[in-house]
Design an enzyme around this catalytic site. Structure first.
Site, PDB file in Angstrom:
ATOM      1  N   ARG A   1       0.828  -1.216   0.000  1.00  0.00           N
ATOM      2  CA  ARG A   1       0.000   0.000   0.000  1.00  0.00           C
ATOM      3  C   ARG A   1       0.859   1.262   0.000  1.00  0.00           C
ATOM      4  NH1 ARG A   1      -3.075  -3.232   3.586  1.00  0.00           N
ATOM      5  NH2 ARG A   1      -2.226  -2.183   5.426  1.00  0.00           N
TER       6      ARG A   1
ATOM      7  N   ASN B   1      -5.258 -18.467  13.789  1.00  0.00           N
ATOM      8  CA  ASN B   1      -4.676 -19.221  14.920  1.00  0.00           C
ATOM      9  C   ASN B   1      -5.675 -19.397  16.051  1.00  0.00           C
ATOM     10  OD1 ASN B   1      -2.555 -17.640  13.486  1.00  0.00           O
ATOM     11  ND2 ASN B   1      -1.191 -18.831  14.781  1.00  0.00           N
ATOM     12  N   CYS B   2      -6.334 -18.294  16.393  1.00  0.00           N
ATOM     13  CA  CYS B   2      -7.210 -18.302  17.558  1.00  0.00           C
ATOM     14  C   CYS B   2      -8.495 -19.099  17.321  1.00  0.00           C
ATOM     15  CB  CYS B   2      -7.553 -16.867  17.964  1.00  0.00           C
ATOM     16  SG  CYS B   2      -6.095 -15.876  18.335  1.00  0.00           S
TER      17      CYS B   2
ATOM     18  N   ALA C   1      12.319  -7.411  12.661  1.00  0.00           N
ATOM     19  CA  ALA C   1      11.669  -8.615  13.191  1.00  0.00           C
ATOM     20  C   ALA C   1      10.359  -8.225  13.877  1.00  0.00           C
ATOM     21  CB  ALA C   1      12.585  -9.347  14.166  1.00  0.00           C
TER      22      ALA C   1
END
Length: 821
Positions: free
Chosen positions: A23, A43-44, A282
């Site tokens: 973007r 994931n949840c 990271a």
């Protein structure tokens, strides 16, 4: 020159960084490597696919490689593992997992989003095909396939964090008997014990077996099951084991590339998400973040922060400087019917960081009490002792928890104080809130503490109260007092207090409590203005009772006896006969204990025998209360369910004489063990073992001197008053110190009898005790006698239950023989 960015890992951090980069820079070359098949998945939501709340596999996939390529023009390479980083060459080595080919790719900027890996502790037997972890979609499919194909009877979930409890709930929904094993003294690590206690009781009400303060020692597989050996020595048989003991940052690539690793074990990054190499960033679960409250390094693996970090890294790479200001750990989880949420620091973190704080507990309705369906929620607020700055909050309830935790999380981020919570103007209409929102109430309570308008004490202070200098005053109504109170309390109902002030001493501290804290606060204001030295129990008896009662729920299931016919099911009255027969309706929603039980009792009295009553209640303790009430009064509980945010119970009024006719006396055995004489103790356990071997249920009720048989032989460090210490010194500590009732001869007799028993190959008293417990004999210690003699639960051998006379009477009524020894 066109910017080239390589991203290692997708999901929350990597995928969010990739799309944000596009973007901001339409011309950049963006390559995203993912060693698995899925670049962005929920994931949840994984546990809910196992329980079939989420029914389709496709619903777990948030973004596909094809969709990301088409919409964002990103080169997505799945099944591609980055195996090495060459920082000096600005190059990565990649292995194609499908064909095992290896190649390199250069970069201008590199973003690491490797995530975290599920911890698999070095436990013997952990590699069994019946042992699972849950971290990604393949893990989920593996568990789901096992459950569908093998129809397991029992599962052991190791670890009671978010994932562990969500898996427990969803396996339970599939009809599996679930045992949760947790090394800590409470579930959900970021919570404090006093709030987790609410969750413990809810898990008990759902039939979940809960082993706290215990860990897994080893796993061993047989042809039919896996045997879980716990540190306590207990063995659990199960068809499957789910490991949910936590995650660790995936840092191998960073370590091998020479990047700095933080003190917590995560990849070190600065406030711009840069690593120690300025061209490498990271994000996500692999990085060490700054705790927003304490300012100290921390590992907080949550999806929300990972998304924000990915966005911030992309901004900084594209020249839009932005700082990541830390993580406060806002999180929420559904545990069966309740919602558990937290933000900021808990007490353990604050104590470790030497931050001075105070706390308050409040119990408020989810919305206006007069509007149907209001359900209590409990808010624990942690705040600075001097400035009132909000440091953390934990909330447990049924409805509206998410809204309140988000308000407090926002207040923390804004640097607000408890005084600001008082002033917040929050949306109000009866279906959604109250004119004084639960957040406002929490602010009022905390501000009153800091301003000195209400001096408080907490549930954990009760044990150390000096009764010679203090009076515990219960200002609840008499019926509440009769259903349970803090031992040694005086009862003066609030409405009578002004006329009974002369009953209270002014030379002693008056420690006030009510059910939830409000009436106690009013009583405090009365007494304070009348010259008394008083304090109010924060959170009231409700918080105290939850925190001090037994938290574990062991020995619920016996694997070899679990059958389909033995499955525990909630009676469902929806559309059933009991619902159709319920002509009398009682609405107790919005009332807290003992309100619903009082309405139930009054209504039953006015009914004819055989009529069915339908009562609705929202009090979290109602489910267990109504079961106990029906058992005590002889009325029939036809069914109970949780529907539309409230409990629905159906009760038929029974004639007591009909109940007595229907009762069939069982052939159980009970005995009261009053003596601590060695010979009598041996006789007691010989009889108990004999009865158990014949298939009888045996209950041994140990009272007064008999308690010494159950004491541990080693001294246990526990707090005691003077009399408790005196009794402890004078009484024999454990079965090995007992004397004969006759011919003891200064202890020679007891040693002689043990020697003769050993010579004749007769089991010793200690072996008889172990044998009895192994055969299912229930050992019950009289709680009243323990109080009198100053014996603490921690001093008793493992496996002993604590009970009162009602426990013995209940067992005796099912018995055809009771002995007094």
């Amino acid at each position: 020159m066109k910017l080239k960015v390589v991203i290692v890992g997708g999901v929350a951090g990597g995928a969010s960084a990739a799309t944000r980069l596009r973007r901001l820079d339409e011309d950049a070359e963006i390559i995203l490597f993912e060693k698995g098949e899925y670049i962005s998945f929920a994931n949840c939501g994984l546990p809910y696919y196992i329980g079939e709340v989420i029914k389709e596999k496709d619903q777990l996939v948030v973004q596909t490689p094809e969709a990301m390529r088409k919409r964002f023009n990103i080169d997505v390479r799945i099944n591609s593992e980055v195996t090495r980083i060459f920082p000096d060459k600005k190059m990565v080595e990649v292995c194609n997992i499908k064909d095992k080919t290896i190649y390199t790719e250069t970069y201008d900027k590199l973003i690491l989003s490797p995530g975290a890996e599920a911890i698999r502790p070095p436990i013997p037997g952990i590699n069994s095909d019946r042992v699972f972890t849950l971290r990604n979609i393949p893990d989920t499919y593996k568990i789901k396939d096992f459950v569908d194909s093998m129809s397991p009877k029992r599962a052991v979930v190791v670890g009671a964090g978010f994932i562990g409890l969500e898996v427990a709930e969803n396996l339970h929904a599939k009809g599996v008997k679930v045992t949760v094993v947790e090394l800590a003294d409470h579930v959900i690590g970021p919570m404090d014990l006093d709030m987790a206690a609410i969750v413990h009781q809810h898990l008990k009400s759902k039939g979940i077996e809960l082993n706290l303060k215990d860990g897994v020692k080893s796993l061993s597989s047989t042809n039919t099951c896996v045997v879980v050996e716990l540190n306590s020595g207990k063995s659990l048989k199960a068809d499957m084991v789910i490991l949910g003991v936590g995650v660790r940052p995936e840092t191998r690539l960073a370590v091998e590339a020479g990047l700095k690793i933080g003190t917590t074990g995560g990849i070190w990054v600065d406030e711009y998400m840069r690593t120690s190499n300025p061209d490498i960033y990271a994000v996500g679960d692999a990085v060490e973040v700054t705790d927003y409250i304490t300012g100290k390094p921390s590992l907080i693996p949550l999806a929300g922060p990972a998304n924000k970090q990915g966005r911030i890294a992309a901004n900084n790479i594209c020249g839009f400087a932005e700082k990541y200001e830390g993580t406060q750990g806002s999180s929420i989880v559904k545990v069966f019917d309740i919602t558990v949420a937290m933000t900021g620091s808990n007490e353990k973190v604050l104590n470790r960081s030497n931050i001075e704080y105070e706390k308050s507990f409040t119990h408020s309705g989810s919305h206006a009490g007069y509007y149907p369906g209001a359900i209590p929620m409990t808010i624990k607020l942690l705040f600075g002792k001097k400035d009132g700055k909000i440091l953390g909050a934990q909330i447990v309830g049924y409805e509206g928890v998410d809204k309140r935790i988000d308000v407090i999380a926002t207040a923390i981020r804004a640097g607000m104080t408890v005084y600001d919570l008082e002033k917040l103007e929050l949306a109000y209409a009866p279906p959604y809130s109250s004119a004084k929102d639960p957040v406002n109430i929490a602010g009022y309570s905390a501000a009153n503490i800091l301003k000195g308008d209400c001096e408080i004490f907490h549930w954990h202070d009760v044990e150390s109260v000096d009764r010679s200098k203090s009076v515990l005053l219960d200002v609840r109504d008499e019926i509440e007092f009769s259903l349970g109170t803090i031992e040694g309390s005086v009862n003066i109902p609030l409405n009578e207090l002004r006329n009974r002030l002369d009953e209270l001493p002014k030379d002693k501290e008056i420690l006030i409590f009510c059910q939830a804290g409000l009436r106690g606060y009013i009583a405090y204001r009365i007494l304070k203005q009348k010259g008394f030295h008083a304090k109010n129990l924060s959170g009231g008896y409700k918080t105290y009772q939850l925190a001090v009662q037994k938290q574990s729920n062991e020995d619920v299931y016996e694997y070899d006896k679990i059958t389909k016919s033995g499955e525990i099911k909630t009676v469902d009255c929806n559309g059933g006969e009991c619902k159709a027969d319920a002509k009398i309706k009682v609405d107790a929603c919005g009332l807290q204990c003992p309100g619903p039980m009082m309405k139930l009792s009054e209504s039953i009295k006015a009914m004819n025998y055989g009529e069915v009553l339908h009562i609705k209640a929202t009090d979290p303790g109602f489910q267990e209360d109504v079961k106990a009430w029906c058992e005590k009064t002889g009325n029939k509980l036809l069914g109970i369910n949780f529907e539309n945010s409230c409990y629905n119970a159906y009760i038929r009024k029974e004639k007591q004489e009909d109940k007595k006719k229907a009762d069939v006396r069982k052939n159980d055995k009970t005995m009261v063990v009053f003596s601590d004489d060695l010979d009598r103790a041996i006789a007691s356990f010989i009889i108990a073992n004999g009865a158990a071997s014949m298939g009888r249920n045996v209950t041994m009720f140990f009272t007064f001197w008999g308690l010494n048989i159950l004491r541990k032989s080693d001294k246990v460090d526990v707090k005691k008053d003077l009399f408790g210490k005196m009794f402890g010194f004078m009484m024999p500590r454990g079965s090995k110190k007992l004397f004969l009732s006759k011919m003891n001869m200064g202890g020679i007799g007891s040693r002689l009898i043990r020697r003769i028993m050993k010579k004749k190959n007769i089991a010793s008293l200690e072996e008889l005790i172990q044998s009895a417990m192994a055969n299912g004999v229930e050992l019950v210690a009289c709680n009243m006698s323990m109080e009198v003699m100053g014996i603490k639960k921690e001093e008793l051998i493992d496996g002993v239950k604590i009970g009162g006379v009602a426990t013995f009477i209940s067992a005796a009524e099912d018995s055809d023989m009771s002995l007094f020894i």
